[in-house]
Scaffold this active site. Sequence first.
Site, short mmCIF file in Angstrom:
data_model
loop_
_atom_site.label_atom_id
_atom_site.label_comp_id
_atom_site.label_asym_id
_atom_site.label_seq_id
_atom_site.Cartn_x
_atom_site.Cartn_y
_atom_site.Cartn_z
N HIS A 215 0.84 -1.20 0.00
CA HIS A 215 0.00 0.00 0.00
C HIS A 215 0.87 1.24 0.00
CE1 HIS A 215 1.10 -0.61 4.19
NE2 HIS A 215 0.89 0.70 4.38
N ASP B 281 0.68 4.93 1.97
CA ASP B 281 -0.08 5.32 3.16
C ASP B 281 -1.22 6.28 2.87
OD1 ASP B 281 1.20 3.69 4.97
OD2 ASP B 281 2.82 5.13 5.28
N HIS C 188 4.70 0.23 0.07
CA HIS C 188 5.51 -0.56 1.00
C HIS C 188 4.66 -1.65 1.63
CE1 HIS C 188 3.62 2.68 3.32
NE2 HIS C 188 3.54 1.79 4.28
N ARG D 188 5.42 5.80 14.58
CA ARG D 188 5.07 6.17 13.19
C ARG D 188 4.58 7.62 13.17
NH1 ARG D 188 1.25 4.56 8.79
NH2 ARG D 188 0.37 6.59 8.26
#
Length: 280
Positions: free
Chosen positions: A101, A103, A257, A272
């Site tokens: 995907h 993000d 990624h 994150r």
Amino acid sequence: MDYQSISVAPLSGAMGAEISGVDLSKNLSNQVFTEIHQALLENLVIVFHDQYLTPEACKLVAQKFGKLVKYPFVEGLHQHPEIFEIRKEPDEKKNFGGNWHSDMSFTELPPMGTMLYSLEVPSKGGDTMLTNLYLAYESLSEGLKSLLEDMEAEYSAALKHAGGRRNVMNATRFDVANLDRAEESFYHPIVRKHPETGQKALYISSGHLLRFKDMRVEESKPLLDFLKNHATQPDFTCRVKYRKGTLVLWDNRCTQHRALNDYHGERRVMHRLTIGATEF
Ligand code: OGA
Ligand code: MN
């Protein structure tokens, strides 16, 4: 480009670079920041090892690249709502981000970048794979490039987070939020011109991509399946390996990624941060 202040070592023939000679806990001079920014544009993902950073320091680094945005479906840290923890415990089997995907492609203006900072890593495994969507575009035939040129696709988080699928998020681990919003969808061009490099990328975000605009799901599926497979072939990828204190930053506008899930029985903990975009 010639780098004066940092060292840049490629991770693979396709993309990615490890950067050394920088201590990210210190204030970055304009010269160093300009070179790091250039290294991101040239390599699509940059990796810094052996960085000892507090959440505040991670935010300062990320904010050099743009405004921080929140991930809509998970609560952030109490003191730092812009940061959320990606944690997999030894007794858990599911991981976060385990399918290809880019993000938040299911949002109206997907973020320019994502930063991960590793707090605890397994003794082996737990790498992140990334793929270069410029190469994915450039390697298409001229015929397919022109067919795709003006096509848009519908993106939604529904495939991941809707309704009964909340367990996909490791709901025991994450404070899941806003699941009612997972049904929203947005359209984005399949061929995407990167606002900073001007290069075209095949903007594929496999896990969030429902169908082409004005087509039914079953009509879209064969070509989308082709594009999804095409975009993730090994020749377009690199692999990021973590140690404790590794900071990684990738450009969501030209990459996808996936988090590998090959470390059952061990713990992995990341912070994150998501960096917003000002234009698509
Ligand atoms: C993410 C993600 C990958 C990883 O943070 O968006 O997909 O390796 N993480 O944890
Ligand atoms: Mn991700």
